[in-house]
Write an enzyme that holds these catalytic residues in place. Structure first.
Site, PDB file in Angstrom:
ATOM      1  N   GLU A 374     -33.701  -5.941  27.905  1.00 11.12           N
ATOM      2  CA  GLU A 374     -32.606  -4.968  27.854  1.00 11.12           C
ATOM      3  C   GLU A 374     -32.597  -4.302  26.494  1.00 11.12           C
ATOM      4  O   GLU A 374     -32.758  -4.969  25.475  1.00 11.12           O
ATOM      5  CB  GLU A 374     -31.228  -5.630  28.049  1.00 11.12           C
ATOM      6  CG  GLU A 374     -30.940  -6.081  29.441  1.00 11.12           C
ATOM      7  CD  GLU A 374     -29.526  -6.644  29.597  1.00 11.12           C
ATOM      8  OE1 GLU A 374     -28.604  -6.215  28.874  1.00 11.12           O
ATOM      9  OE2 GLU A 374     -29.359  -7.526  30.448  1.00 11.12           O
TER      10      GLU A 374
HETATM   11  P1  P53 Z   1     -22.119  -3.017  28.685  1.00 11.64           P
HETATM   12  C1  P53 Z   1     -22.050  -7.757  25.119  1.00 11.64           C
HETATM   13  C2  P53 Z   1     -22.938  -7.615  24.068  1.00 11.64           C
HETATM   14  C3  P53 Z   1     -24.274  -7.339  24.326  1.00 11.64           C
HETATM   15  C4  P53 Z   1     -24.711  -7.230  25.630  1.00 11.64           C
HETATM   16  O1  P53 Z   1     -23.324  -3.924  28.162  1.00 11.64           O
HETATM   17  C5  P53 Z   1     -23.833  -7.402  26.676  1.00 11.64           C
HETATM   18  C6  P53 Z   1     -22.504  -7.662  26.424  1.00 11.64           C
HETATM   19  C7  P53 Z   1     -21.539  -7.826  27.538  1.00 11.64           C
HETATM   20  O2  P53 Z   1     -20.850  -6.644  27.727  1.00 11.64           O
HETATM   21  O3  P53 Z   1     -24.204  -7.375  27.967  1.00 11.64           O
HETATM   22  C8  P53 Z   1     -25.496  -7.010  28.385  1.00 11.64           C
HETATM   23  O4  P53 Z   1     -22.334  -2.850  30.144  1.00 11.64           O
HETATM   24  C9  P53 Z   1     -25.625  -7.485  29.811  1.00 11.64           C
HETATM   25  C10 P53 Z   1     -25.535  -6.396  30.828  1.00 11.64           C
HETATM   26  C11 P53 Z   1     -24.675  -5.290  30.271  1.00 11.64           C
HETATM   27  C12 P53 Z   1     -25.385  -4.697  29.074  1.00 11.64           C
HETATM   28  O5  P53 Z   1     -25.642  -5.676  28.102  1.00 11.64           O
HETATM   29  O6  P53 Z   1     -20.911  -3.779  28.350  1.00 11.64           O
HETATM   30  O7  P53 Z   1     -26.745  -8.294  30.058  1.00 11.64           O
HETATM   31  O8  P53 Z   1     -25.075  -6.944  32.042  1.00 11.64           O
HETATM   32  O9  P53 Z   1     -24.368  -4.297  31.194  1.00 11.64           O
HETATM   33  C13 P53 Z   1     -24.637  -3.557  28.420  1.00 11.64           C
HETATM   34  O10 P53 Z   1     -22.244  -1.712  27.962  1.00 11.64           O
END
Ligand code: P53
EC number: 3.2.1.86
Length: 476
Positions: A374
């Site tokens: 990611e």
């Molecule tokens: P969103 C927090 C910090 C870093 C990654 O996040 C995180 C989170 C939780 O919010 O989550 C990861 O959608 C996760 C995904 C998520 C993505 O990062 O809050 O593995 O499910 O969607 C982005 O912007």
């Protein structure tokens, strides 16, 4: 000749609950994501007691991938990706989580989905538990505070390994298992572990207990997966947010070391199969009563991971002064903003070089292949009158991060398997439940209130990423 190897995994990443929808279709049960409402930056999502009338639950429909995956995969193929990271919604396979027999309709859905991917030369990369455990396991067992969860998860994992071993080679056990290091807030303990704290409970002690059961479950799953088929590659998944010292003051440096330990000890256990000494000392000093058996300790050594999957979005910084010799870190208290970097509209600090730093940190410490599963830029996209989206800011963000990742390979010799940018098709934000925090190269017509046609269209970044893949990362 390109810097990245020729079998490099170029893909895109999503999680079932954030795009599938169909929350009550095909025999699917209610997951923890199904009881979370929409929030916003600075306004946490509500966790409700079950599914209530009149609330907005954005994951129920999400982007309706459940019914539209064939057309979507056609678009993914056009983008040129060779792998697709998604998760298997636990509640499609075991609607309540504690059944002995899996739900055949759910299993068939992933057979069809994976076949569709493979038909287009896209190999699925699968996370087993991505913030979507069965809600029944929360109400009936208290989530991962309960040792019984180990058996439920292991059973789910074994069913998946057996069923999909010929279609899926790369697996991960628990998504961002270390988010719960931030036990001060309600979000991560619930999404990671289905834990809802009661008043007066020692949150931190409970977090360590839940994480311990998960690490044991992960190790048992890795072992089982290798027994099912030795060719399966099973990794961990860590949210990597490197924590820098605010300055070269030795106190800041030591505070950063201690903070990194508190956030990344999970990786030590996954990779080395044992708890690091600094953590054993900490648990003892805090007098936490952990249920940790001899059999657990043995299990950990027998299921170490094959690779390190991690997400990278941002970095943090910490100050040291006045912490005493323990330098104990409290994530909700100790972070300071970094004057050298900018932040996104959601306050996430933008730091491409931090990715190279993180890759070096992992590579030196663990000597395992890395997989960036990611990375991405959540932003508000505007549709122009001609229907296109000019998301140059997203291209700039990703370009800088890919450059940094290539430098880690070229100059530092890091062994990197692949790169799957997050939310490459717009989906529901995990943190806020919003649609308007978009990451995609593919736009999905839907807003925070849930209105829209759900039509898909390409953003400017679509063509850009297509040429990145085509040139194996040379043309940025
Ligand atoms: P969103 C927090 C910090 C870093 C990654 O996040 C995180 C989170 C939780 O919010 O989550 C990861 O959608 C996760 C995904 C998520 C993505 O990062 O809050 O593995 O499910 O969607 C982005 O912007």
């Amino acid at each position: 000749m390109s810097i990245l190897n020729e079998n490099f995994l170029w893909g895109g990443a999503v999680a079932a609950h954030q795009l599938e929808g169909g929350w009550d279709q095909g025999g699917k049960g209610i997951s923890v994501a199904d009881v979370m409402t929409v929030g916003a930056h600075g306004q946490p999502r509500k966790i409700t007691d079950g599914v209530l009338m009149g609330e907005n639950y954005p994951n129920h429909e999400a982007i309706d991938f459940y019914h539209r995956y064939q057309a979507d995969i056609q678009l993914f193929a056009e983008l040129g990706i060779n792998c697709f990271r998604t998760s298997i919604a636990w509640t499609r396979i075991f609607p309540k989580g504690d059944e002995s027999e899996p739900n055949e309709e759910g299993l068939q859905f992933y057979d069809d989905l994976f076949d569709e991917c493979l038909k287009h030369g896209i190999q699925p990369v699968v996370t087993l538990s991505h913030f979507e455990m069965p809600y029944h396991l929360v109400t009936a067992y208290g989530g991962w505070r309960n040792r019984k969860m180990i058996d439920f998860f292991l059973h789910f994992a074994e069913v998946c390994f057996n069923r999909y071993q010929d279609k899926v080679t790369y697996w991960m056990t628990f998504n961002e298992i270390n988010n719960q290091a931030n036990y001060q807030e309600d979000f991560a303990p619930f999404t990671n572990s289905g834990v809802r704290y009661k008043a007066g409970e020692n949150r931190e002690e409970l977090m360590y207990q839940a994480a311990h059961y998960e690490l044991v479950a992960s190790a048992l799953a890795v072992k089982a997966g290798h027994q099912v088929n030795p060719k399966l590659k099973i990794g961990c998944m860590i949210a990597m947010v490197p924590i820098y010292p605010y300055s070269c003051d030795p106190e800041d440096m030591m505070a950063a070391v201690s903070a990194m330990q508190k956030r990344y000890w999970f990786t030590d256990v996954h990779v080395r199969g044992k708890y690091p000494p600094y953590l054993m000392k900490y648990l003892k000093r805090k007098n936490f009563k952990m249920d940790m058996t001899e059999a657990d300790i043995r299990a950990l050594t027998q299921g170490t991971v094959d690779y390190i999957g991690f997400s990278y979005y941002m970095s943090f910084a910490v100050k040291g002064g006045g912490k005493g010799p323990a330098f104990d870190y409290d994530e909700s208290r100790d972070l300071v903003s970094n004057p050298y970097v900018k932040a996104s509209d959601w306050g996430w600090q933008i730091d491409p070089l931090g990715l190279r730093y993180a890759m070096n940190w992992f590579a030196e410490r663990y000597e395992l292949p890395l997989f960036i599963v990611e990375n991405g830029f959540g932003a508000i996209d505007e549709k122009l009158p001609d229907g296109t989206v000019d998301d140059q800011y997203r291209i700039d963000f990703l370009k800088a991060h890919i450059e940094s990742m290539k430098e880690a390979v070229e100059y530092d010799g890091v062994d990197l398997m692949g790169y799957t940018p997050w939310g490459f098709i717009d989906l529901v934000s995990a943190g806020t439940g919003e649609m308007k925090k978009r990451y995609g190269f593919i736009y999905v017509d839907k807003n925070n209130a849930g209105q829209g046609t759900l039509a898909r269209s390409k953003k400017k970044s679509f063509d850009w990423y297509q040429q990145v893949i085509k040139s194996n990362g040379e043309k940025l």
